[in-house]
Design a protein around this motif. Sequence first.
Motif, PDB file in Angstrom:
ATOM      1  N   VAL A   1       4.463  38.171   4.837  1.00  0.00           N
ATOM      2  CA  VAL A   1       4.868  37.063   3.976  1.00  0.00           C
ATOM      3  C   VAL A   1       5.239  37.556   2.588  1.00  0.00           C
ATOM      4  O   VAL A   1       6.205  37.090   1.985  1.00  0.00           O
ATOM      5  CB  VAL A   1       3.728  36.027   3.906  1.00  0.00           C
ATOM      6  N   ILE A   2       4.483  38.514   2.071  1.00  0.00           N
ATOM      7  CA  ILE A   2       4.750  38.995   0.716  1.00  0.00           C
ATOM      8  C   ILE A   2       6.121  39.649   0.640  1.00  0.00           C
ATOM      9  O   ILE A   2       6.903  39.399  -0.279  1.00  0.00           O
ATOM     10  CB  ILE A   2       3.653  39.985   0.276  1.00  0.00           C
ATOM     11  N   GLY A   3       6.433  40.483   1.640  1.00  0.00           N
ATOM     12  CA  GLY A   3       7.741  41.129   1.645  1.00  0.00           C
ATOM     13  C   GLY A   3       8.871  40.129   1.757  1.00  0.00           C
ATOM     14  O   GLY A   3       9.885  40.226   1.053  1.00  0.00           O
ATOM     15  N   LEU A   4       8.709  39.140   2.649  1.00  0.00           N
ATOM     16  CA  LEU A   4       9.725  38.101   2.787  1.00  0.00           C
ATOM     17  C   LEU A   4       9.861  37.293   1.502  1.00  0.00           C
ATOM     18  O   LEU A   4      10.964  36.908   1.101  1.00  0.00           O
ATOM     19  CB  LEU A   4       9.367  37.173   3.946  1.00  0.00           C
ATOM     20  N   GLY A   5       8.717  37.046   0.851  1.00  0.00           N
ATOM     21  CA  GLY A   5       8.749  36.264  -0.380  1.00  0.00           C
ATOM     22  C   GLY A   5       9.508  36.961  -1.487  1.00  0.00           C
ATOM     23  O   GLY A   5      10.354  36.358  -2.163  1.00  0.00           O
ATOM     24  N   PHE A   6       9.233  38.249  -1.676  1.00  0.00           N
ATOM     25  CA  PHE A   6       9.932  38.977  -2.737  1.00  0.00           C
ATOM     26  C   PHE A   6      11.401  39.191  -2.390  1.00  0.00           C
ATOM     27  O   PHE A   6      12.249  39.235  -3.288  1.00  0.00           O
ATOM     28  CB  PHE A   6       9.232  40.311  -3.018  1.00  0.00           C
ATOM     29  N   ALA A   7      11.712  39.311  -1.108  1.00  0.00           N
ATOM     30  CA  ALA A   7      13.120  39.385  -0.722  1.00  0.00           C
ATOM     31  C   ALA A   7      13.831  38.077  -1.074  1.00  0.00           C
ATOM     32  O   ALA A   7      14.988  38.079  -1.513  1.00  0.00           O
ATOM     33  CB  ALA A   7      13.238  39.672   0.776  1.00  0.00           C
ATOM     34  N   THR A   8      13.145  36.954  -0.889  1.00  0.00           N
ATOM     35  CA  THR A   8      13.712  35.657  -1.259  1.00  0.00           C
ATOM     36  C   THR A   8      13.945  35.572  -2.768  1.00  0.00           C
ATOM     37  O   THR A   8      15.009  35.144  -3.231  1.00  0.00           O
ATOM     38  CB  THR A   8      12.774  34.524  -0.819  1.00  0.00           C
ATOM     39  N   LEU A   9      12.932  35.993  -3.545  1.00  0.00           N
ATOM     40  CA  LEU A   9      13.072  35.929  -5.001  1.00  0.00           C
ATOM     41  C   LEU A   9      14.164  36.868  -5.504  1.00  0.00           C
ATOM     42  O   LEU A   9      14.834  36.562  -6.506  1.00  0.00           O
ATOM     43  CB  LEU A   9      11.733  36.267  -5.661  1.00  0.00           C
ATOM     44  N   TRP A  10      14.345  37.988  -4.822  1.00  0.00           N
ATOM     45  CA  TRP A  10      15.397  38.921  -5.237  1.00  0.00           C
ATOM     46  C   TRP A  10      16.774  38.271  -5.101  1.00  0.00           C
ATOM     47  O   TRP A  10      17.665  38.509  -5.915  1.00  0.00           O
ATOM     48  CB  TRP A  10      15.312  40.192  -4.410  1.00  0.00           C
ATOM     49  N   ARG A  11      16.929  37.430  -4.075  1.00  0.00           N
ATOM     50  CA  ARG A  11      18.196  36.703  -3.939  1.00  0.00           C
ATOM     51  C   ARG A  11      18.425  35.799  -5.139  1.00  0.00           C
ATOM     52  O   ARG A  11      19.546  35.677  -5.632  1.00  0.00           O
ATOM     53  CB  ARG A  11      18.188  35.876  -2.650  1.00  0.00           C
ATOM     54  N   GLY A  12      17.347  35.145  -5.584  1.00  0.00           N
ATOM     55  CA  GLY A  12      17.486  34.288  -6.753  1.00  0.00           C
ATOM     56  C   GLY A  12      17.783  35.073  -8.014  1.00  0.00           C
ATOM     57  O   GLY A  12      18.582  34.641  -8.859  1.00  0.00           O
ATOM     58  N   ILE A  13      17.164  36.259  -8.167  1.00  0.00           N
ATOM     59  CA  ILE A  13      17.401  37.086  -9.360  1.00  0.00           C
ATOM     60  C   ILE A  13      18.856  37.521  -9.415  1.00  0.00           C
ATOM     61  O   ILE A  13      19.480  37.545 -10.484  1.00  0.00           O
ATOM     62  CB  ILE A  13      16.458  38.306  -9.342  1.00  0.00           C
ATOM     63  N   ARG A  14      19.421  37.849  -8.247  1.00  0.00           N
ATOM     64  CA  ARG A  14      20.820  38.293  -8.223  1.00  0.00           C
ATOM     65  C   ARG A  14      21.784  37.176  -8.614  1.00  0.00           C
ATOM     66  O   ARG A  14      22.919  37.453  -8.997  1.00  0.00           O
ATOM     67  CB  ARG A  14      21.177  38.817  -6.835  1.00  0.00           C
ATOM     68  N   GLU A  15      21.324  35.921  -8.513  1.00  0.00           N
ATOM     69  CA  GLU A  15      22.174  34.807  -8.942  1.00  0.00           C
ATOM     70  C   GLU A  15      22.301  34.749 -10.461  1.00  0.00           C
ATOM     71  O   GLU A  15      23.350  34.374 -10.985  1.00  0.00           O
ATOM     72  CB  GLU A  15      21.593  33.483  -8.421  1.00  0.00           C
ATOM     73  N   GLN A  16      21.234  35.103 -11.168  1.00  0.00           N
ATOM     74  CA  GLN A  16      21.219  35.044 -12.637  1.00  0.00           C
ATOM     75  C   GLN A  16      20.579  36.315 -13.198  1.00  0.00           C
ATOM     76  O   GLN A  16      19.518  36.266 -13.823  1.00  0.00           O
ATOM     77  CB  GLN A  16      20.442  33.804 -13.113  1.00  0.00           C
ATOM     78  N   PRO A  17      21.197  37.476 -13.003  1.00  0.00           N
ATOM     79  CA  PRO A  17      20.535  38.729 -13.407  1.00  0.00           C
ATOM     80  C   PRO A  17      20.334  38.858 -14.918  1.00  0.00           C
ATOM     81  O   PRO A  17      19.293  39.347 -15.373  1.00  0.00           O
ATOM     82  CB  PRO A  17      21.478  39.812 -12.867  1.00  0.00           C
ATOM     83  N   ARG A  18      21.303  38.439 -15.707  1.00  0.00           N
ATOM     84  CA  ARG A  18      21.191  38.608 -17.160  1.00  0.00           C
ATOM     85  C   ARG A  18      20.108  37.702 -17.738  1.00  0.00           C
ATOM     86  O   ARG A  18      19.299  38.146 -18.572  1.00  0.00           O
ATOM     87  CB  ARG A  18      22.538  38.314 -17.822  1.00  0.00           C
ATOM     88  N   LEU A  19      20.109  36.456 -17.310  1.00  0.00           N
ATOM     89  CA  LEU A  19      19.089  35.536 -17.815  1.00  0.00           C
ATOM     90  C   LEU A  19      17.694  35.972 -17.374  1.00  0.00           C
ATOM     91  O   LEU A  19      16.731  35.868 -18.145  1.00  0.00           O
ATOM     92  CB  LEU A  19      19.375  34.116 -17.336  1.00  0.00           C
ATOM     93  N   PHE A  20      17.578  36.460 -16.134  1.00  0.00           N
ATOM     94  CA  PHE A  20      16.267  36.916 -15.683  1.00  0.00           C
ATOM     95  C   PHE A  20      15.827  38.142 -16.490  1.00  0.00           C
ATOM     96  O   PHE A  20      14.641  38.258 -16.852  1.00  0.00           O
ATOM     97  CB  PHE A  20      16.294  37.251 -14.197  1.00  0.00           C
ATOM     98  N   ALA A  21      16.765  39.058 -16.779  1.00  0.00           N
ATOM     99  CA  ALA A  21      16.420  40.224 -17.592  1.00  0.00           C
ATOM    100  C   ALA A  21      15.968  39.788 -18.984  1.00  0.00           C
ATOM    101  O   ALA A  21      15.022  40.367 -19.554  1.00  0.00           O
ATOM    102  CB  ALA A  21      17.619  41.166 -17.691  1.00  0.00           C
ATOM    103  N   LEU A  22      16.627  38.757 -19.547  1.00  0.00           N
ATOM    104  CA  LEU A  22      16.214  38.239 -20.855  1.00  0.00           C
ATOM    105  C   LEU A  22      14.814  37.637 -20.776  1.00  0.00           C
ATOM    106  O   LEU A  22      13.972  37.867 -21.669  1.00  0.00           O
ATOM    107  CB  LEU A  22      17.223  37.194 -21.333  1.00  0.00           C
ATOM    108  N   ALA A  23      14.538  36.872 -19.711  1.00  0.00           N
ATOM    109  CA  ALA A  23      13.205  36.284 -19.543  1.00  0.00           C
ATOM    110  C   ALA A  23      12.151  37.360 -19.372  1.00  0.00           C
ATOM    111  O   ALA A  23      11.055  37.279 -19.949  1.00  0.00           O
ATOM    112  CB  ALA A  23      13.205  35.340 -18.340  1.00  0.00           C
ATOM    113  N   ALA A  24      12.475  38.397 -18.576  1.00  0.00           N
ATOM    114  CA  ALA A  24      11.519  39.492 -18.381  1.00  0.00           C
ATOM    115  C   ALA A  24      11.295  40.261 -19.686  1.00  0.00           C
ATOM    116  O   ALA A  24      10.166  40.691 -19.975  1.00  0.00           O
ATOM    117  CB  ALA A  24      12.011  40.428 -17.289  1.00  0.00           C
ATOM    118  N   SER A  25      12.343  40.414 -20.482  1.00  0.00           N
ATOM    119  CA  SER A  25      12.188  41.095 -21.780  1.00  0.00           C
ATOM    120  C   SER A  25      11.283  40.290 -22.703  1.00  0.00           C
ATOM    121  O   SER A  25      10.428  40.858 -23.403  1.00  0.00           O
ATOM    122  CB  SER A  25      13.570  41.286 -22.431  1.00  0.00           C
TER     123      SER A  25
END
Length: 648
Positions: free
Chosen positions: A15-39
Amino acid sequence: MMPSATRTDARESGVIGLGFATLWRGIREQPRLFALAASGACLYTLTGVASSIVLGEATERIVLPAVRDGHADWPAVAVAAAVIVGVGALRALGMFVRRLAGGTVVFRVQGHYRHRVTRQYLRLPLSWHQRHSTGTLLSNANADVEAAWNPLMPLPFAVGALIMLVTALALLFATDPVLALIGLVVFPTFGWVNLWYGRRVWPLYAGVQRLRGEVSAVAHESFDGALVVKALGREEEETDRFRVHAEELRDAMIRAGRLRGLFDPLMESLPNLGILLVLIVGAVRIRSGAIDVGQLVRVAYLFTLLAFPLRAFGWVFGDLPRAVVGYQRVEAVLTAPSEEPQGTRNLTGPGPAALRLAAVSYAYPDASPDGTAALPGTAAPAGTASPDGASQDDAAGPSARSERPVLSEVSVEVAPGSIVAITGRTGAGKSTLAGMLARLVDPTDGAVLLDGVDLRDLAPGEVSRAVALVPQQAFLFDDTVRANITLGLDVSTEAVWAALRSAQADRFVAALPAGLDTHVGERGTSLSGGQRQRVCLARALVRAPRLLVLDDATASVDPRVEGAILAGLRENAGASTVVVVAQRRSTIALADEVVHLDAGRVIGCGRHVDLLASSPRYAALLTAYEQAARAAGTDAMPDPDLATEAVS
């Protein structure tokens, strides 16, 4: 129940691997904004580590000397206060950036996937929609999308917490390796608890998401059938039916909540247990002279700071099972095959189209034994209409669908600009045939040709540009009359009024409070049935279709008004080829040719007067309508089966 492929994926990847694979799809939709949030999250967490260093140094250099000497070094206090305020301001900035950018990421990704799901709904054929309940489709576009991407909100914080964790461990080892070992015990324990939780809660959340769809389906059906429920006094029964499904959802959510209720306190207690161990071991270390008080304050404060960021891991891991389930249900929609091949050919030439049905046959797809739909855990609604959107006259149960086809080798040729009437008893296949002309379904055998081109070979949009279908059950949106007629089409007001005049609807529309700009209410509730049908007819006429298909589209209209409508179509016969499903003699008499269907087969074809003379079954059908209507003292058309039985 989850499909076997999904269960296999879950076993292989976890489940954990599937979950992070799902979230990675979402990150690829908004990579710059996610990088700003992570920063921003990293700035927040690293300034937290810096604040522990500042507090440790202030304790060692200012607080302890002040206690020992009995007076404070006020310039040093001012410098320490300024540094603490500066670190706090940077921390607040990091929190602001993280929350703003992180929230934007979540809402944009959810909005994007809602748009993709609804676009897919519009792309999929009507037969696919009829296999899935409306409540489930609403749940896919709303609850499932939210569940899939909700973990993106705390994820930037978790990324910052990971950076903070690495930095804090390095600082712990630099301060005192013995105290750092406590962190090496606490943090892996935290990870193990998350893995344990994810594996156990995932099937529970799968059941919750499935039951959400079922509850939505029951609620939607009850609301949609409010008139029937009220008129027949079925309020208690509908309430009981909804309560059963709602209680199943409640129990499933309670089971998942119990496990979540055990998980959250564990996440809260682990950092606090670490602080307690640090204080106990640190007191011993101070007594032995291995560390000083300032170092103990630094370490203890670090564990205090880590408590909240570690909860971010808990939030992410806690929502991952729901994210996996939600995304799999959304993906089932996005990857559903269209089942409707598209060609590349275009229709050429203006004017009415030539229509030919070449040995057309159609049988409903077999329903699955348990009535489940293609989506995980989705059940087909009770009383679902036929896959082609046909009226109940043509709809048969699952057993009947597998026994005989609805249409069998129907061959008809319609000359351009002519009017053809299709008539027959209930269940003859009339509405199925009408829907096939607009390519709501494709024939299982044979072909429907427009100007000699198979509808399946036409490019996307060609059929809807050339063919207009007016169904028996008129549907209007909760909008103005104008918007319901144009439906986004760029046409002039004069063209709208011309279509209304052809549909004999101009007088009552002009009498409405705001004319064309009058809101008609949900499903056009402020209009009568006949008025709704005429507005729907105007909606088709304003598009100047080359083929106009009327599926008993004037059944609710007064016979005199219907006669005026059809007479207008007769006068403008050169504008469109017209195929009308009809029962009234007055309607059929206006047609150039009549096609008599019975049990899905053509048993008569020709002019109305010729069929009356040559086909006793055709004559009995029309005579039965008229005699039953006269016996009832009304112009309303009864069920032809009952009418025929009454005459015989």
